[in-house]
Scaffold this active site. Sequence first.
Site, PDB file in Angstrom:
ATOM      1  N   GLY A  90       0.857  -1.179   0.000  1.00  0.00           N
ATOM      2  CA  GLY A  90       0.000   0.000   0.000  1.00  0.00           C
ATOM      3  C   GLY A  90       0.893   1.228   0.000  1.00  0.00           C
ATOM      4  N   ARG A  93       4.690   5.718   1.784  1.00  0.00           N
ATOM      5  CA  ARG A  93       5.344   7.023   1.939  1.00  0.00           C
ATOM      6  C   ARG A  93       4.828   8.018   0.895  1.00  0.00           C
ATOM      7  NH1 ARG A  93      11.527   6.783  -0.395  1.00  0.00           N
ATOM      8  NH2 ARG A  93      11.168   5.384  -2.150  1.00  0.00           N
ATOM      9  N   GLY A 127       8.419   6.971   6.058  1.00  0.00           N
ATOM     10  CA  GLY A 127       7.545   7.681   5.137  1.00  0.00           C
ATOM     11  C   GLY A 127       8.203   8.837   4.407  1.00  0.00           C
ATOM     12  N   ASP A 258       3.195  -4.267  -8.298  1.00  0.00           N
ATOM     13  CA  ASP A 258       2.647  -3.010  -7.765  1.00  0.00           C
ATOM     14  C   ASP A 258       3.270  -1.796  -8.447  1.00  0.00           C
ATOM     15  OD1 ASP A 258       4.915  -4.074  -6.118  1.00  0.00           O
ATOM     16  OD2 ASP A 258       4.850  -2.080  -5.250  1.00  0.00           O
ATOM     17  N   ASP A 268       7.413   5.432 -10.701  1.00  0.00           N
ATOM     18  CA  ASP A 268       8.037   4.989  -9.450  1.00  0.00           C
ATOM     19  C   ASP A 268       9.475   4.519  -9.670  1.00  0.00           C
ATOM     20  OD1 ASP A 268       8.183   4.754  -6.761  1.00  0.00           O
ATOM     21  OD2 ASP A 268       7.064   2.888  -6.610  1.00  0.00           O
TER      22      ASP A 268
END
Length: 473
Positions: A90, A93, A127, A258, A268
């Site tokens: 999930g 951060r 985070g 993911d 990402d």
Amino acid sequence: MPVSRLYRPETLHGSLGESFFDEVEPAAFPRHVLRFRDQRWAQRIGLETLDDEEWIAHFGKFEPLPDSFARPLALRYHGHQFRTYNPDLGDGRGFLFAQVRDHEDGRLLDLGTKGSGQTPWSRRGDGRLTLKGGVREILATQMLEAMGVDTSKSLSLIETGEQLIRGDEPSPTRSSVLVRLSHSHIRIGTFQRLAYLEDKAAIERLLDHSIAHYFPEIAGETPGRRAASFLEKVTERVARLAASYMAAGFVHGVLNSDNINITGESFDYGPWRFAPTWDTRFTAAYFDESGLYAFGRQAGAIGWNLARLAECLLPMTGLAAAQSAIDAYPDLSRRAFHEMLLRRLGLVSQGPDRDANLASAFVKFLIASQAPLEQAVFDWRGGLASSSRARRSPAAPHYETTDFQPVREALDGFEPCATARLDHPYFSRERPCSMLIDEVETIWTAISERDDWGLFYSKLGQISEMRAACKAE
């Protein structure tokens, strides 16, 4: 100043319901120094009129944008990480801060964060994002966009004044928060989570949402056909993603399920690298000890993740339709590679067979000669029309060998396309703009040791020239 008249906010992800996300509070940072804002993309979403103070208020302190989410949403998903299923993922951060429309083409875009604080999915992490990580992500996205890769855009980077401890770089190290624009943060792992929970109703809701907002061209199909069409569309998109990495000589580094979204847009960026030569075993991540995500294995890795999406949709597609979509992937990615290599070379297609022959000859030459990859693409943009320029190249000796003869023969008959722009000043350079690891480290060293951002901004200027020359606008 207020947002411009082009600003078109949306809150569509919230309509999926609370089971898809958690509302969270952003971190409160001790300092806010604006290091980067992409004014070109800010203009496309109606935020170019914000002054720096307003920009920091929204993208460093996360005051809600007008008519946007009242609180950010940390998205829920699962995923396979290096082929091991992880149900504890999930947004750990980051979060979905806002959604807007691109005024040029109407696409729905997410403003997602990286380094914005802890969430329920932080798994003991702080985070935060290192400043180096933020700088690297900007360099990756800017370079890939210039190369014509469908990538997320780094919209903002703000240094946040904390000292972070990391095991993979000298610590303590400086902190930052990044905001990226992405065409969907719905991942293969978003579907995997719902399949893991055996929540068929939620899968159908997510499917309906995804089709309505990302693939509206299939919205009118019958219920029995829509899921299969969706899988086919995603297959086409991720096949182009795999091909674009190879045409750019790029290694993402962490192609977990993911990190693959349904629109096939790259996003990402962690341990990424550009390959200096065509080396299928070249890896980006020091922790990828088996080479699972090596340069030459990326298409297979993305295809493996696509099969996981097909598994999630099986109750709606049936086995035959799902298998048909998956079986189409290898040929789609091969054809997309031929198309994208031709686009990088600025050549007009001569049909599938001749395009494939040129791509094969070019790759075989790169493997046999180990010529610098980006230099070779740069030198031969425009095909044989660039022969005299290629003879002046630092890599010219490679083109005088028997290894290159099949490329020269394959190029015969190919003409520069209308957008090749060979007269652009960029192509008068001796060497192309590149982004090899030594260059990245040199840029970071200047920032880290002297707080000197000159090399960073200079490189962004060079990439801008490259983007204009290659018409990746």
